[in-house]
Design an enzyme around this catalytic site. Structure first.
Site, mmCIF file in Angstrom:
data_model
loop_
_atom_site.group_PDB
_atom_site.id
_atom_site.type_symbol
_atom_site.label_atom_id
_atom_site.label_comp_id
_atom_site.label_asym_id
_atom_site.label_seq_id
_atom_site.Cartn_x
_atom_site.Cartn_y
_atom_site.Cartn_z
ATOM 1 N N HIS A 249 0.874 -1.182 0.000
ATOM 2 C CA HIS A 249 0.000 0.000 0.000
ATOM 3 C C HIS A 249 0.903 1.221 0.000
ATOM 4 O O HIS A 249 1.890 1.274 0.737
ATOM 5 C CB HIS A 249 -0.875 -0.025 1.259
ATOM 6 N N ARG A 269 -6.681 10.320 0.062
ATOM 7 C CA ARG A 269 -6.531 10.800 -1.322
ATOM 8 C C ARG A 269 -7.890 10.873 -2.020
ATOM 9 O O ARG A 269 -8.147 11.792 -2.786
ATOM 10 C CB ARG A 269 -5.561 9.895 -2.089
#
Ligand code: FAD
Length: 621
Positions: A249, A269
């Site tokens: 990740h 995000r």
């Protein structure tokens, strides 16, 4: 003679995360006497840690969304290595599984007009993640547990016993599966607290044991994730696929060192957060690969407009699939544009008002405040890649989740194929609901056909002996903590995010040496809560799973999704047609190449031919 607690069940589900609980509910609804076994406390699983949400094409926020678009995104994210049938079932059935959760009592966040709200995530064309703030997994597990309690109440009303048809065995680790005449006959394990042994006689087992991250030091995974289900499947004669593909990740915490690896959700995000290097540059624009160029913005202005007008602008490159973002961060840090602690900066403070950050990302706000003394409404977060998810897992038949051994089924992170070479965020929670349900249903059907079975006394004795061996060797044996540390060093340094032939070869040699030492592992003390003994038993699982990853990573001479070879930096269409299948040959992992199922023409028709040409050979087209 060792004392062993004995139970008989129609269906035994190993794992109490989302996949296990959903499978158990379905088996119980089919009338089967069902056991749920969990290595950790009931309710403590990776599923509960999931933050961002569950992907399902409900079209609530953008009506253009539908299963075909979700299918397309999933195949693109997996770089077309996915088992297309699993991706198809997943995309079609995910909305029903989310709705069904609300009928069990879940309450997802709402849009203004009262529909289940959906958020943006990397690789998903439309807002698609049903969520509850950034605590979606908690709501999912809470709801599934509540459904189990309600089924137990029904059983009490009918039989006077809450556990008549569904019982939870918590803090109970399964160490062995029994197979006789090619079919499952039971499972064996121990209670972590007392060290007492327990035997489950059954003909149908659903593996739902989650991931393998604890073979790496920097990981978002917690202590239980030692690849037990993967190893149990291999040792019982089933096969694993896609083991070379691990998801790093892009955003784990990098500071302070004590919390390195803990996840920073992609929702940061999705909700507008941007990545910058230490020069202040929003660098993701430099890392959009050709295959994605058409769908991603080229300027900051266009990327920022997309949040309010997604139909007329392209997506910000911060929302590329995870493998792309992780590699980009890795490159920036390597080029000297990272922070001292080896990360880059993730900024939500300058993008959203403080009260919005606290409302939309409450866990992240507390996580940084408490663990790093950083106020994310005022300062950027320091982030870097962390080992997060294994795409590889038990090779299963798509519709039934059946593994190669009769009576063995697998669902959730422990199964392979659905996500191809890279999983899109949010696709795991929906995967475990869709295939958890299917696993429970097919395991129940199988149990009806097969009737009850039980393992031979000799097989059970063998399992007891293997479990006791580290205690019998005692302190004179190899230290399990030292071996675990060495394993993590090897995997992090030689089988990490960027891989090279020489290093992979070295890793295979060193893993073979370590495997011999693991056979001599010894621990002092007795069976009552003895974490050294638990680790000693977990080590052989981690070793075998790591061997699969290293060998498959060496064999696959291309870069794709969660497998990046510095010496073969491009995707190769010929490799797209191949799954690497791991099985056991004695104690060694054997690799075979197997052709991928060919996508049906009507599904191929969902893509432009020019896009398929980027992935497929001329002959296939
Ligand atoms: P898990 O939930 O991992 O449960 C595994 C179970 O197996 C546990 O009960 C464990 O105790 C048990 N077990 C393991 N070994 C044994 C054994 N030997 N004997 C008995 N029991 C055993 N995915 C998304 O889609 N959206 C997200 O927002 C998201 N956020 C995430 C955040 C974090 C921090 C992490 C770590 C993962 C996240 N993921 C997310 C991924 C997702 O949570 C997992 O892939 C998913 O929950 C796995 O579910 P599962 O049911 O397969 O297994």
């Amino acid at each position: 003679m060792t004392n062993i607690e004995r139970h008989t069940y129609d269906v035994v589900v190993i794992g109490a995360g989302g996949a296990g609980l959903r499978a158990a509910i379905e088996a119980r609804l089919a009338g089967k006497k069902t056991a749920i076994i969990s290595k950790s406390l009931f309710g403590k699983a990776h599923t509960v840690m999931a933050e961002g949400g569950a992907a399902a094409a409900m079209g609530n926020v953008n009506a253009n969304d539908n299963w075909q678009v979700h299918f397309r995104d999933t195949m693109r994210g997996g770089k077309f290595l996915n088992n297309f049938r699993m991706a198809e079932l997943h995309a079609k059935e995910a909305p029903d599984r989310i709705w069904e959760l609300e009928t069990y009592g879940a309450l997802f966040d709402r849009t203004k007009d009262g529909k289940i709200s959906q958020r943006n995530f990397g690789g998903h064309e439309y807002p698609r993640l049903a969520h509850v703030g950034d605590r979606t997994g908690l709501e999912l597990i809470r709801t599934l547990q509540q459904k189990i309690v309600s089924l137990q109440q029904e059983d009490f009303a009918e039989h006077g016993d809450y556990e008549a048809r569904i019982r939870v065995f918590q803090e109970c680790t399964i160490t062995e599966l029994f197979v006789e005449n090619g079919a499952i006959s039971g499972a064996f394990g121990y209670y972590r607290e007392t060290g007492e042994f327990v035997l489950f006689e059954t003909s149908a087992i659903v593996l739902a044991t989650g991931g393998v991250g604890k073979s790496y030091k920097v990981t978002s995974n917690s202590w239980e994730y030692t690849g037990d289900g993967h190893a149990l499947a291999l040792r019982s004669g089933a096969t694993l696929i896609n083991m070379e593909f691990l998801q790093f990740h892009p955003t784990g915490m990098v500071w302070p060192p004590s919390v390195k690896g803990i996840l920073v959700t992609e929702s940061v995000r999705g909700d507008g957060g941007v990545l910058r290097n230490t020069d202040g540059k929003r660098f993701m624009f430099d890392y959009v690969p050709d295959v994605f160029r058409k769908q991603y913005a080229e300027t900051e202005e266009e990327a920022d407009r997309w949040y309010s007008d997604p139909d007329n602008n392209r997506r910000p490159p911060e929302l590329l699939p995870r493998d792309e973002v992780a590699r980009a961060i890795n490159s920036e840090v390597k080029a000297g544009r990272g922070t001292q602690a080896g990360g880059v900066l993730l900024d939500i403070a300058s993008r959203l008002p403080a009260e919005q950050v606290r409302k939309r990302l409450p866990s992240m706000y507390h996580q940084f405040k408490e663990l790093a003394d950083v106020d994310i409404t005022k300062q950027p977060m320091e982030v870097g890649p962390t080992c997060h998810y294994v795409m590889g897992g038990v090779e299963v038949e798509a519709d039934s989740t059946a593994a190669a051994v009769q009576g063995l089924f697998a669902a959730g992170e422990v199964s392979g194929g659905m996500h191809g070479s890279n999983r899109l965020g949010g696709n795991s929670l929906s995967d475990l609901l869709v295939f958890g349900k299917r696993a429970g249903e097919f395991a129940a059907n199988y149990a009806t056909e097969a009737g009850r079975r039980k393992p031979s006394a000799a097989a059970v004795e063998g399992a007891v002996e293997t479990a006791l061996a580290p205690l019998t060797r005692g302190e004179g044996g190899e230290n399990p903590y030292t071996l675990h540390h060495e394993l993590q060093e090897i995997m992090g340094a030689l089988v990490g995010i960027i891989r090279r032939e020489g290093e992979l070869q070295e890793s295979i040699g060193r893993l073979a040496e370590l495997k011999e030492r693991v056979k001599k592992v010894g621990v002092s003390g007795g069976r009552k809560y003895n974490p050294g003994w638990h680790l000693a038993l977990d080590l052989r699982n981690m070793l075998i799973v790591s061997e699969c990853t290293a060998k498959a990573a060496l064999e696959r001479a291309e870069s794709r999704g969660g497998h990046t070879r510095e010496d073969f930096p491009k995707m190769d269409p010929n490799w797209r047609r191949v799954n690497l299948v791991c099985s056991l040959d004695g104690e060694d992992v054997r690799l075979e190449r197997k052709p991928l199922p060919v996508m049906r023409p009507e599904l191929q028709g969902l893509f432009d031919r020019s896009e398929l040409a980027k992935y497929m050979t001329d002959e296939e087209l």
